[in-house]
Write a protein that holds these residues in place. Structure first.
Motif, PDB file in Angstrom:
ATOM      1  N   ASP A  34       0.814  -1.218   0.000  1.00 56.02           N
ATOM      2  CA  ASP A  34       0.000   0.000   0.000  1.00 56.02           C
ATOM      3  C   ASP A  34       0.848   1.269   0.000  1.00 56.02           C
ATOM      4  OD1 ASP A  34       0.899  -0.082   2.593  1.00 56.02           O
ATOM      5  OD2 ASP A  34      -1.076  -0.201   3.502  1.00 56.02           O
ATOM      6  N   ARG A  35       1.984   1.194  -0.657  1.00 55.71           N
ATOM      7  CA  ARG A  35       2.797   2.393  -0.826  1.00 55.71           C
ATOM      8  C   ARG A  35       2.014   3.424  -1.632  1.00 55.71           C
ATOM      9  NH1 ARG A  35       6.272   0.097  -4.256  1.00 55.71           N
ATOM     10  NH2 ARG A  35       5.306  -1.885  -3.943  1.00 55.71           N
ATOM     11  N   PRO A  36       2.351   4.719  -1.518  1.00 56.81           N
ATOM     12  CA  PRO A  36       1.600   5.764  -2.231  1.00 56.81           C
ATOM     13  C   PRO A  36       1.457   5.520  -3.734  1.00 56.81           C
ATOM     14  CG  PRO A  36       3.019   6.777  -0.616  1.00 56.81           C
ATOM     15  CD  PRO A  36       3.360   5.300  -0.625  1.00 56.81           C
ATOM     16  N   GLY A  37       2.506   5.069  -4.397  1.00 52.46           N
ATOM     17  CA  GLY A  37       2.421   4.781  -5.831  1.00 52.46           C
ATOM     18  C   GLY A  37       1.459   3.654  -6.128  1.00 52.46           C
ATOM     19  N   ARG A  38       1.465   2.651  -5.295  1.00 50.13           N
ATOM     20  CA  ARG A  38       0.568   1.500  -5.464  1.00 50.13           C
ATOM     21  C   ARG A  38      -0.880   1.939  -5.242  1.00 50.13           C
ATOM     22  NH1 ARG A  38       1.028  -3.818  -7.115  1.00 50.13           N
ATOM     23  NH2 ARG A  38       3.173  -3.643  -6.451  1.00 50.13           N
TER      24      ARG A  38
END
Length: 139
Positions: A34-38
């Motif tokens: 759930d990283r920002p890019g993802r």
């Protein structure tokens, strides 16, 4: 075009189906983290999946549009997408706001549901008046 209770039930059911497809696509993307890019990829993928599902259902079962062919679909899908762009801001704003404020996937999905409910009401009005309205040459 359908009206009354049939319209309400169909449109609500199709909104639920498109929402489930949207959130399902998001969950699928977010299984990788759930990283920002993802998260951005998840929101975009979910929106695309929900848009296609809702267009196919609305075109035939809400607006009674049986027109076929690439030209007709291209024009209507383009208008449908533009109208969706107007209401997607409501959806993304609510979803992202809940995500940032509460920081949980459950809150993000609640925000998404609230944003989608408001957005679908506004979108129906836009589609009825613009996307699937009879054109001057069709009358």
């Amino acid at each position: 075009m359908v009206s009354g209770w049939t319209l309400l039930w169909r449109y609500s059911l199709f909104a639920v189906l498109a929402t489930a497809a949207n959130l399902g696509a998001q969950r699928l993307v977010l299984t990788g983290g759930d990283r920002p890019g993802r998260y951005l990829i998840a929101v975009l993928a979910g929106t695309a999946v929900g848009l296609v599902v809702k267009y196919v259902l609305d075109k035939r079962w809400i607006f009674g549009d049986d027109e076929t062919g690439l030209k007709a679909h291209g024009r209507k899908f383009t208008l449908y997408t533009i109208m969706g762009g107007v209401t997607t801001a409501l959806f993304w704003g609510a979803e992202t706001g809940f995500w940032l404020w509460f920081g949980t996937h459950e809150a993000r999905e609640i925000g998404a549901l609230l944003g989608l409910m408001v957005g679908y009401v506004v979108k129906y009005q836009l589609d009825r008046r613009i996307t699937f309205a009879p054109r001057a040459g069709d009358l």
